[in-house]
Design a protein around this motif. Structure first.
Motif, short mmCIF file in Angstrom:
data_model
loop_
_atom_site.label_atom_id
_atom_site.label_comp_id
_atom_site.label_asym_id
_atom_site.label_seq_id
_atom_site.Cartn_x
_atom_site.Cartn_y
_atom_site.Cartn_z
N SER A 111 18.29 -4.65 17.73
CA SER A 111 19.02 -3.19 17.86
C SER A 111 19.68 -3.08 19.18
CB SER A 111 17.52 -2.30 18.17
OG SER A 111 16.71 -2.92 19.09
N ARG A 112 19.44 -4.17 19.79
CA ARG A 112 20.50 -4.32 21.48
C ARG A 112 21.62 -4.92 21.11
NH1 ARG A 112 19.13 -1.01 25.68
NH2 ARG A 112 16.92 -0.78 25.90
N ILE A 113 21.75 -5.55 19.83
CA ILE A 113 22.95 -6.42 19.66
C ILE A 113 24.06 -5.55 18.83
CG2 ILE A 113 23.77 -8.59 18.36
CD1 ILE A 113 20.97 -9.60 18.78
N PRO A 114 25.41 -5.70 19.32
CA PRO A 114 26.58 -4.69 18.94
C PRO A 114 26.81 -5.33 17.30
CG PRO A 114 27.50 -6.10 20.69
CD PRO A 114 25.69 -6.43 20.52
N VAL A 115 25.85 -5.29 16.38
CA VAL A 115 26.31 -5.62 15.13
C VAL A 115 27.21 -4.85 14.11
CG1 VAL A 115 25.05 -6.59 12.96
CG2 VAL A 115 24.19 -7.33 14.86
N SER A 116 28.25 -5.45 13.70
CA SER A 116 28.79 -4.60 12.45
C SER A 116 28.71 -5.44 11.21
CB SER A 116 30.36 -4.56 12.74
OG SER A 116 30.55 -4.02 14.13
N TRP A 117 28.08 -4.70 10.41
CA TRP A 117 27.65 -5.27 9.00
C TRP A 117 28.67 -5.63 8.22
CZ3 TRP A 117 23.13 -8.04 9.08
CH2 TRP A 117 22.30 -7.53 10.05
N ALA A 118 28.76 -6.77 7.34
CA ALA A 118 29.89 -6.81 6.40
C ALA A 118 29.39 -5.91 5.23
CB ALA A 118 29.77 -8.35 5.97
N PRO A 119 30.33 -5.59 4.47
CA PRO A 119 29.93 -4.63 3.13
C PRO A 119 28.75 -5.03 2.21
CG PRO A 119 32.37 -5.05 3.30
CD PRO A 119 31.95 -5.94 4.24
N GLY A 120 27.75 -4.48 2.16
CA GLY A 120 26.70 -4.51 1.20
C GLY A 120 25.57 -5.43 1.84
N PRO A 122 22.86 -5.63 5.63
CA PRO A 122 22.20 -6.55 5.04
C PRO A 122 21.27 -6.09 3.64
CG PRO A 122 20.81 -5.60 6.70
CD PRO A 122 22.27 -4.81 6.49
N ASP A 123 21.20 -7.27 2.97
CA ASP A 123 20.52 -7.06 1.69
C ASP A 123 19.24 -7.91 1.39
OD1 ASP A 123 21.54 -9.64 1.28
OD2 ASP A 123 22.73 -9.16 -0.43
N ASN A 124 18.78 -8.73 2.25
CA ASN A 124 17.76 -9.77 2.02
C ASN A 124 17.60 -10.17 0.60
OD1 ASN A 124 15.34 -10.89 2.85
ND2 ASN A 124 14.25 -9.27 2.47
N TYR A 125 18.54 -10.60 0.20
CA TYR A 125 18.57 -11.24 -1.28
C TYR A 125 17.43 -11.92 -1.71
CZ TYR A 125 20.08 -13.17 -5.75
OH TYR A 125 20.31 -13.77 -6.83
N ASP A 126 16.60 -11.60 -2.67
CA ASP A 126 15.63 -12.36 -3.34
C ASP A 126 14.39 -12.41 -1.90
OD1 ASP A 126 14.56 -13.62 -5.43
OD2 ASP A 126 14.99 -15.51 -4.82
N ASN A 127 14.52 -11.30 -1.22
CA ASN A 127 13.32 -11.48 0.01
C ASN A 127 13.29 -12.90 0.75
OD1 ASN A 127 11.37 -10.16 1.52
ND2 ASN A 127 9.87 -11.18 0.12
N ASN A 128 14.57 -13.52 1.00
CA ASN A 128 14.39 -14.70 1.37
C ASN A 128 15.49 -14.99 2.22
OD1 ASN A 128 13.29 -17.46 1.65
ND2 ASN A 128 14.66 -18.29 -0.25
N GLU A 129 16.02 -14.08 3.01
CA GLU A 129 17.18 -14.10 4.11
C GLU A 129 16.63 -13.90 5.28
OE1 GLU A 129 21.11 -13.90 1.27
OE2 GLU A 129 20.29 -11.90 2.14
N SER A 130 16.55 -14.78 6.18
CA SER A 130 16.07 -14.34 7.72
C SER A 130 17.01 -14.86 8.82
CB SER A 130 14.66 -15.12 7.65
OG SER A 130 13.88 -14.40 7.00
#
Length: 321
Positions: A111-120, A122-130
């Motif tokens: 929440s303190r990091i100036p993140v600009s997300w790529a389209p789509g 975060p998606d946590n695909y297959d509940n396996n992206e950390s």
């Protein structure tokens, strides 16, 4: 693609953010005022955890886009590179401690990091992206930590940092006057291959015994540290320490990690009945170890871990004149 004007601008920015002649940390890192420290790009893709371990062994951490200056620097580094890095690099932002709870290696929350997300994302695909990737355009995406990606290591500037007689900021290396080399005894066990990587990252190599004098020096060094007794159930000997020789072709022909036969290297005194190529589940012993007596012993390369000794020259991390 970056055009010529953009490329010249990027080079100029990189020049302006670097401190001329400021290579206090180590020769293979670049100094930058923008991020108040030093950075090193690793082009060879690895998993996130392997990237973390490599940076740690180099005395650094994975670089994260903590603020606008960090984002700018990461974009510039990537813009002047090519190949697989254009598909994104690992950042130090992760949720490996608790699913969905992201923070940087330093503990800065997402929440303190100036993140600009790529389209789509975060998606946590297959509940396996950390783990989080950083792209050349400054956007990020969550990915499986077992994907292999390039990465950047970062060392924050510490104005108290000084090099020892061993040419490193790592205070655990000590110069041995009898050999002219520096040595570090690692008490936390690693597999032989992991130990090889750790020594290389520290600017050295798994110790190679070249003569009786060096054997005595390493014997005295090992005697200062207690044994782990981890492999006592597999051998009648005290715990071996991993050192730098290897059965290259698995044909019981031993060479140092620098390509010399043991005879050429100058030391080939094996312990009684060694090497014996003892088997565990049909896995033979093809890596090099040293008993506390300084006698040689073949050891298993994987699965079991050993304390180990790294060796480096005092000049290995210092820029060439």
């Amino acid at each position: 693609m970056v055009n010529l004007v953009q490329a010249l601008g990027i080079v100029a920015l990189l020049y302006c953010t670097s401190v001329a002649g400021d290579k206090v940390f180590r020769f293979d890192y670049t100094s930058s005022r923008n991020i108040d420290g030093w950075w090193k790009l690793h082009n060879i893709p690895v998993t996130w955890n392997m990237a973390r371990l490599r940076c740690l062994a180099e005395g650094a951490i994975l670089l994260s886009p903590l603020n606008k200056n960090y984002v700018k620097t990461m974009k510039m580094i990537m813009a002047t590179s090519n190949g697989s890095i254009q598909r994104g690099i690992y950042s130090g932002v992760h949720a490996t401690y608790s699913k969905g709870v992201y923070s940087s290696i330093e503990g800065v929350p997402l929440s303190r990091i100036p993140v600009s997300w790529a389209p789509g994302e975060p998606d946590n695909y297959d509940n396996n992206e950390s783990c989080l990737l950083f792209f050349p355009n400054g956007t990020m995406a969550d990915v499986n930590c077992n994907e292999v990606r390039p990465y950047i290591c970062y060392k924050k500037r510490n104005y108290d940092v000084v090099r020892s007689d061993c040419g490193t900021t790592d205070s655990q290396y000590h110069l041995e006057s009898r050999t002219g080399s520096c040595y570090k005894f690692h008490t936390i066990g690693q597999t032989w291959h992991q130990a090889y990587m750790t020594c290389a990252a520290e600017g050295g190599y798994l110790a190679i015994i070249n003569n009786d004098i060096e054997a005595q020096a390493l014997k005295e060094l090992a005697a200062k540290y207690p044994e782990t007794r981890e492999i006592a159930k597999f051998t009648n000997f005290t715990d071996p320490v991993a050192v730098g020789y290897y059965d290259w072709n698995k044909d019981r022909t031993w060479f140092t990690i620098h390509g010399e036969s043991l005879s050429e290297a100058g030391y080939r005194i094996w312990s009684e009945n060694q090497p014996d190529n003892a088997k565990i589940e049909n896995m033979g012993q093809h890596c090099g170890g040293m008993l506390r007596s300084s006698l040689l012993d073949d050891v298993w390369c994987e699965d079991l871990t050993y304390q180990f000794i790294c060796e480096k020259s005092p000049e290995s991390l210092i820029p060439e004149a």
